[in-house]
Design an enzyme around this catalytic site. Structure first.
Site, PDB file in Angstrom:
ATOM      1  N   VAL A 182       0.856  -1.182   0.000  1.00 53.97           N
ATOM      2  CA  VAL A 182       0.000   0.000   0.000  1.00 53.97           C
ATOM      3  C   VAL A 182       0.894   1.236   0.000  1.00 53.97           C
ATOM      4  O   VAL A 182       1.797   1.358   0.843  1.00 53.97           O
ATOM      5  CB  VAL A 182      -0.903   0.001   1.251  1.00 53.97           C
ATOM      6  CG1 VAL A 182      -1.828   1.205   1.240  1.00 53.97           C
ATOM      7  CG2 VAL A 182      -1.702  -1.294   1.329  1.00 53.97           C
ATOM      8  N   CYS A 183       0.653   2.137  -0.946  1.00 57.12           N
ATOM      9  CA  CYS A 183       1.461   3.367  -1.019  1.00 57.12           C
ATOM     10  C   CYS A 183       1.271   4.180   0.253  1.00 57.12           C
ATOM     11  O   CYS A 183       0.158   4.601   0.574  1.00 57.12           O
ATOM     12  CB  CYS A 183       1.060   4.206  -2.229  1.00 57.12           C
ATOM     13  SG  CYS A 183       1.837   5.831  -2.234  1.00 57.12           S
ATOM     14  N   VAL A 184       2.358   4.411   0.974  1.00 59.41           N
ATOM     15  CA  VAL A 184       2.260   5.059   2.282  1.00 59.41           C
ATOM     16  C   VAL A 184       1.768   6.505   2.156  1.00 59.41           C
ATOM     17  O   VAL A 184       0.950   6.966   2.962  1.00 59.41           O
ATOM     18  CB  VAL A 184       3.605   4.969   3.057  1.00 59.41           C
ATOM     19  CG1 VAL A 184       4.725   5.671   2.306  1.00 59.41           C
ATOM     20  CG2 VAL A 184       3.463   5.523   4.467  1.00 59.41           C
TER      21      VAL A 184
END
Lengths: 130, 117
Positions: free
Chosen positions: A77-79
């Site tokens: 998941v893209c932070v």
């Protein structure tokens, strides 16, 4: 072949995550597997740990978990996309002074570099966007 | 790590959503890893190339400043699709510097990885 998927659509709002799951689940029958799923943009909501759909609708979070178990794929998941939209793992929650997390394993918060790495590493990258 | 050529296609307009910014951020990360992607604007995405854009009332960061800085990261030229461009009545003089016309089919065929935003 090994596949990387980029999912950009929010669950239940758009078709993107449903299609990505169907695609990923169908891969082993053709002798392939999904190695990385990268959630970006509104796609990060697929990792919301409290996702509670009505019983007569597909439970997307459970489907992602099952996919992870069946094909040992990483769920990244893209932070930057996640934290600003309120999806935080335990470490980020603590760091920002929140009492509990909203994202948990097997989903992992990572940077966009991991998306690039997945694109370089695997045979195909497929984008599922709204 | 195996090296592959990457094409980033931006096909959403620059205001009203975060698509353009998030597409550009992906391109910048590719450049930071030593693999500057080719950047193509198609559909409403070509509107991002219009000069003199300001950030909007929504408080979202605009994309204009980011676009101007891309050449510092070896992401140049900024390719645009001619049909998308003409069908929206845009004139070359209205664009920011550094734009160049490209052929979508040829560009997709020439790259190993295509990312679409």
């Amino acid at each position: 072949m090994t596949y990387a998927l980029m999912v950009q659509g929010a669950p239940y709002s758009q078709q993107a995550s449903h299609s990505a799951l169907r695609f990923a689940e169908a891969l082993p029958a053709q002798g392939h597997r999904v190695a990385t799923v990268f959630f970006y943009h509104d796609g990060i909501y697929n990792a919301a740990s409290m996702m509670t759909p009505p019983r007569d609708e597909p439970h997307l979070l459970e489907r992602w978990r099952a996919l992870h178990k069946a094909q040992q794929c990483e769920l990244l998941v893209c932070v930057a996309s996640a934290v600003r939209r309120g999806l935080l793992d335990e470490g980020e929650a603590r760091r920002h002074g929140h009492s509990h997390s909203t994202l948990e394993a097997p989903f992992e918060l990572t940077g966009l570099g991991q998306l690039m790495q997945a694109a370089f590493l695997h045979d195909r990258l497929i984008t599922f966007a709204p | 790590m195996e090296s592959k050529s990457i094409l980033v296609i931006v096909r959403h307009p620059p205001h009203g959503s975060s698509w353009v910014r998030e597409g550009l951020e992906t391109a910048l990360v590719g450049a930071a890893l030593g693999q500057p992607p080719t950047l193509l604007f198609s559909g409403d995405g070509v509107l991002a190339l219009l000069a003199q854009q300001q950030r909007g009332a929504l408080g979202q960061k605009g994309s204009a400043a980011m676009l101007e800085g891309l050449s510092l990261y070896d992401i140049e030229p900024l390719w645009y699709d001619q049909y998308s461009f003409e069908s929206r009545g845009i004139d070359v003089e209205q664009l920011i510097p550094g734009c160049q016309q490209g052929c979508i089919a040829e560009m997709i065929a020439r790259h190993d990885v295509v990312m679409s935003f």
